[in-house]
Write an enzyme that holds these catalytic residues in place. Sequence first.
Site, PDB file in Angstrom:
ATOM      1  N   VAL A   1      -3.227   2.943  -7.427  1.00 16.81           N
ATOM      2  CA  VAL A   1      -2.902   2.264  -6.159  1.00 16.81           C
ATOM      3  C   VAL A   1      -4.163   1.736  -5.467  1.00 16.81           C
ATOM      4  O   VAL A   1      -4.214   0.574  -5.067  1.00 16.81           O
ATOM      5  CB  VAL A   1      -2.100   3.199  -5.227  1.00 16.81           C
ATOM      6  CG1 VAL A   1      -1.832   2.523  -3.886  1.00 16.81           C
ATOM      7  CG2 VAL A   1      -0.793   3.611  -5.894  1.00 16.81           C
TER       8      VAL A   1
ATOM      9  N   LYS B   1       2.390  10.613  10.182  1.00 19.35           N
ATOM     10  CA  LYS B   1       1.393   9.644  10.689  1.00 19.35           C
ATOM     11  C   LYS B   1       1.748   8.234  10.241  1.00 19.35           C
ATOM     12  O   LYS B   1       1.739   7.298  11.029  1.00 19.35           O
ATOM     13  CB  LYS B   1      -0.001  10.015  10.147  1.00 19.35           C
ATOM     14  CG  LYS B   1      -1.046   8.917  10.331  1.00 19.35           C
ATOM     15  CD  LYS B   1      -2.401   9.306   9.784  1.00 19.35           C
ATOM     16  CE  LYS B   1      -2.642   9.009   8.343  1.00 19.35           C
ATOM     17  NZ  LYS B   1      -2.855   7.591   8.002  1.00 19.35           N
ATOM     18  N   ASN B   2       2.045   8.089   8.959  1.00 19.02           N
ATOM     19  CA  ASN B   2       2.236   6.735   8.440  1.00 19.02           C
ATOM     20  C   ASN B   2       3.603   6.147   8.794  1.00 19.02           C
ATOM     21  O   ASN B   2       3.853   4.960   8.564  1.00 19.02           O
ATOM     22  CB  ASN B   2       1.996   6.713   6.918  1.00 19.02           C
ATOM     23  CG  ASN B   2       0.523   6.927   6.605  1.00 19.02           C
ATOM     24  OD1 ASN B   2      -0.323   6.834   7.494  1.00 19.02           O
ATOM     25  ND2 ASN B   2       0.220   7.233   5.358  1.00 19.02           N
TER      26      ASN B   2
ATOM     27  N   ARG C   1      -7.845  12.622  11.769  1.00 21.59           N
ATOM     28  CA  ARG C   1      -7.037  11.404  11.830  1.00 21.59           C
ATOM     29  C   ARG C   1      -5.613  11.659  11.379  1.00 21.59           C
ATOM     30  O   ARG C   1      -4.702  10.930  11.777  1.00 21.59           O
ATOM     31  CB  ARG C   1      -7.633  10.335  10.894  1.00 21.59           C
ATOM     32  CG  ARG C   1      -8.854   9.639  11.415  1.00 21.59           C
ATOM     33  CD  ARG C   1      -9.225   8.504  10.472  1.00 21.59           C
ATOM     34  NE  ARG C   1      -8.037   7.858   9.982  1.00 21.59           N
ATOM     35  CZ  ARG C   1      -7.817   7.523   8.710  1.00 21.59           C
ATOM     36  NH1 ARG C   1      -8.715   7.737   7.799  1.00 21.59           N
ATOM     37  NH2 ARG C   1      -6.695   6.946   8.351  1.00 21.59           N
TER      38      ARG C   1
ATOM     39  N   ARG D   1      -9.025  -2.870   0.588  1.00 24.16           N
ATOM     40  CA  ARG D   1      -7.964  -2.983   1.596  1.00 24.16           C
ATOM     41  C   ARG D   1      -7.748  -4.420   2.096  1.00 24.16           C
ATOM     42  O   ARG D   1      -7.818  -4.689   3.305  1.00 24.16           O
ATOM     43  CB  ARG D   1      -8.236  -2.055   2.801  1.00 24.16           C
ATOM     44  CG  ARG D   1      -8.717  -0.652   2.488  1.00 24.16           C
ATOM     45  CD  ARG D   1      -7.683   0.249   1.907  1.00 24.16           C
ATOM     46  NE  ARG D   1      -6.514   0.534   2.708  1.00 24.16           N
ATOM     47  CZ  ARG D   1      -6.348   1.587   3.486  1.00 24.16           C
ATOM     48  NH1 ARG D   1      -7.324   2.447   3.646  1.00 24.16           N
ATOM     49  NH2 ARG D   1      -5.213   1.797   4.106  1.00 24.16           N
TER      50      ARG D   1
ATOM     51  N   ASP E   1      -1.822   9.376  -1.811  1.00 25.72           N
ATOM     52  CA  ASP E   1      -2.347  10.248  -0.754  1.00 25.72           C
ATOM     53  C   ASP E   1      -2.350  11.722  -1.175  1.00 25.72           C
ATOM     54  O   ASP E   1      -2.990  12.549  -0.523  1.00 25.72           O
ATOM     55  CB  ASP E   1      -1.533  10.081   0.542  1.00 25.72           C
ATOM     56  CG  ASP E   1      -1.735   8.710   1.171  1.00 25.72           C
ATOM     57  OD1 ASP E   1      -2.729   8.042   0.832  1.00 25.72           O
ATOM     58  OD2 ASP E   1      -0.887   8.303   1.988  1.00 25.72           O
TER      59      ASP E   1
ATOM     60  N   CYS F   1     -13.169   0.135   2.835  1.00 24.32           N
ATOM     61  CA  CYS F   1     -13.406   1.503   3.303  1.00 24.32           C
ATOM     62  C   CYS F   1     -13.631   2.401   2.101  1.00 24.32           C
ATOM     63  O   CYS F   1     -13.727   1.930   0.967  1.00 24.32           O
ATOM     64  CB  CYS F   1     -12.245   2.004   4.147  1.00 24.32           C
ATOM     65  SG  CYS F   1     -10.781   2.389   3.196  1.00 24.32           S
TER      66      CYS F   1
HETATM   67  N1  EPU Z   1      -3.187  -4.501  -1.330  1.00 26.15           N
HETATM   68  C1  EPU Z   1      -3.598  -5.752  -1.717  1.00 26.15           C
HETATM   69  N2  EPU Z   1      -3.338  -6.796  -0.878  1.00 26.15           N
HETATM   70  C2  EPU Z   1      -2.700  -6.642   0.298  1.00 26.15           C
HETATM   71  C3  EPU Z   1      -2.260  -5.363   0.686  1.00 26.15           C
HETATM   72  C4  EPU Z   1      -2.534  -4.296  -0.149  1.00 26.15           C
HETATM   73  O1  EPU Z   1      -4.204  -5.918  -2.774  1.00 26.15           O
HETATM   74  O2  EPU Z   1      -2.490  -7.638   0.994  1.00 26.15           O
HETATM   75  C5  EPU Z   1      -3.508  -3.354  -2.187  1.00 26.15           C
HETATM   76  C6  EPU Z   1      -4.481  -2.413  -1.475  1.00 26.15           C
HETATM   77  O3  EPU Z   1      -5.810  -2.853  -1.600  1.00 26.15           O
HETATM   78  C7  EPU Z   1      -4.226  -1.116  -2.202  1.00 26.15           C
HETATM   79  C8  EPU Z   1      -2.730  -1.192  -2.512  1.00 26.15           C
HETATM   80  O4  EPU Z   1      -2.363  -2.563  -2.397  1.00 26.15           O
HETATM   81  O5  EPU Z   1      -4.978  -1.080  -3.380  1.00 26.15           O
HETATM   82  C9  EPU Z   1      -1.867  -0.360  -1.573  1.00 26.15           C
HETATM   83  O6  EPU Z   1      -2.016  -0.817  -0.249  1.00 26.15           O
HETATM   84  P1  EPU Z   1      -0.837  -0.742   0.829  1.00 26.15           P
HETATM   85  O7  EPU Z   1      -0.847  -2.006   1.591  1.00 26.15           O
HETATM   86  O8  EPU Z   1       0.423  -0.298   0.166  1.00 26.15           O
HETATM   87  O9  EPU Z   1      -1.356   0.443   1.733  1.00 26.15           O
HETATM   88  P2  EPU Z   1      -1.540   0.459   3.320  1.00 26.15           P
HETATM   89  O10 EPU Z   1      -0.347  -0.077   3.978  1.00 26.15           O
HETATM   90  O11 EPU Z   1      -2.874  -0.096   3.652  1.00 26.15           O
HETATM   91  C10 EPU Z   1      -0.459   2.810   3.543  1.00 26.15           C
HETATM   92  C11 EPU Z   1      -0.865   4.119   4.125  1.00 26.15           C
HETATM   93  C12 EPU Z   1      -1.956   4.755   3.274  1.00 26.15           C
HETATM   94  C13 EPU Z   1      -1.389   4.948   1.867  1.00 26.15           C
HETATM   95  C14 EPU Z   1      -0.910   3.602   1.312  1.00 26.15           C
HETATM   96  C15 EPU Z   1      -0.266   3.712  -0.050  1.00 26.15           C
HETATM   97  C16 EPU Z   1      -0.468   3.756   6.474  1.00 26.15           C
HETATM   98  C17 EPU Z   1      -1.017   3.606   7.839  1.00 26.15           C
HETATM   99  N3  EPU Z   1      -1.342   3.918   5.481  1.00 26.15           N
HETATM  100  O12 EPU Z   1      -1.630   2.013   3.559  1.00 26.15           O
HETATM  101  O13 EPU Z   1      -2.238   6.013   3.834  1.00 26.15           O
HETATM  102  O14 EPU Z   1      -2.379   5.475   1.034  1.00 26.15           O
HETATM  103  O15 EPU Z   1       0.050   3.018   2.220  1.00 26.15           O
HETATM  104  O16 EPU Z   1       0.796   4.597  -0.028  1.00 26.15           O
HETATM  105  O17 EPU Z   1       0.740   3.758   6.284  1.00 26.15           O
HETATM  106  C18 EPU Z   1      -3.534   7.899   4.307  1.00 26.15           C
HETATM  107  O18 EPU Z   1      -2.608   8.290   5.039  1.00 26.15           O
HETATM  108  O19 EPU Z   1      -4.513   8.625   4.004  1.00 26.15           O
HETATM  109  C19 EPU Z   1      -3.501   6.552   3.779  1.00 26.15           C
HETATM  110  C20 EPU Z   1      -4.559   5.937   3.272  1.00 26.15           C
END
Ligand code: EPU
Length: 424
Positions: A332, A22-23, A402, A123, A310, A118
Amino acid sequence: MAKFLVQKSGPLEGDVTISGSKNAVLPIMAAALLTEDKCVINDAPALRDVDVMCRLLESLGASVNKNLECNTVEIEACGELTWEAPFDLVKMMRASILVLGALIVRTGRATIPLPGGCAIGKRPVELHLKGLKALGVRIDEDQLARGIVDASADKLEGSIIYLDFPSVGATEVIMMTAAMAEGTTAIENAAQEPEIVDLANFLNKMGARIKGAGTDTIKIDGVDSMKGVSHHVIPDRIEAGTFMVAAAITKGSILIRNVVPDHLKAVIAKLRECGVVIQMTDEGVLVRGDVNEMISTDIKTLPYPGFPTDMQSPFMSLLTVAKGPSVVIETVFENRFMHVGEFNRMGANIKTDGNCAIIPGDKELQGAQVVATDLRAGAAVVLAGLVAEGTTEISQIYHIDRGYENFVEKLRTLGANIMRVDEL
Ligand code: EPU
């Protein structure tokens, strides 16, 4: 609203084939906007999030032909695109922000309303925006204060970008934008997840020049144009890890097909510490929870290659029944313990303090009415339900839809006593 009913099941036995990630597929679909040619994405899982991304790309003006029975999605973003992402789709899926970079490249502008926090955390997207600003993108601060990303650019220029945290989404958005910026970009402290590597491979096939994906520094030489390609998405490491825990918690034996063991090093190491026997075979990874008694271990989530956030909740289900106490530290996301309350309804007696959970272990779980508080937490309570006495009734299962393709069917084939019911 549909629910899952889960009964205590015997050891899960047999083999399961893991779906496409998915990701990985979501950013790859967004990246298909970078070309007017057709891109064919294979091994796209039939999931609600993939469906939402298809609708989002269509709403932006791309033509999307999905055949999720065959796990393919064709995207052709020829002609003019609109830069406004509709809130009714964005609010359904946070990953909608992934279209940000490609839209700016294609139209010089992108407006995306942010859905806010969320169940697992706030996020924020300030790292995405910091990276884009370094590439020459203007962000309307007044709009941002109202929760709308309104980004525009006349020209994109390469830059050196240091990420304060190796955000997966920020790395992906910056990579897509920099791929077509003038000159060279370096992303330092970049995310190293396998999904980043898959996106880089897809972009490089399209004509991008990206090096270092999978390390903490990614170098991107901008190119003028990208072409349509066909791509196979990597297997879903979190789905694979979830089935590994299913074998462990039920004292079963599952052969997991279509998995890249290297993507799961931390999870495999921790399962072995618990007493799970894991063997690499030519056909897949054989996971045996029927050899040793399960014992406790501590885990701390970290960006890749550390233990994946995850997998934190699915792994916690195993720790509730393993022998001895465990400590789980979540680093995280700031609020990823919503499942603790659900496990406690089942008798797990877990205590939390900030980002730390203490799990006493040795519990005989009892079936209860519980909620899938997020996608992974939903999978976690299913796993707990497989070993709990009586019936576990799980609501809000749309979260599970999802991210786990054919979850009920796959579990039932392995012998799990689970069914989906539509509430009257
Ligand atoms: N963060 C910040 N500022 C930002 C961006 C992120 O503080 O500008 C923080 C977030 O708040 C969080 C941490 O950094 O505490 C990690 O966020 P990241 O941006 O790495 O995650 P993401 O891209 O929003 C993806 C996956 C998530 C997975 C995370 C971490 C996708 C679509 N989603 O999210 O997947 O948990 O990376 O590995 O790729 C899931 O599949 O259930 C899921 C939540």
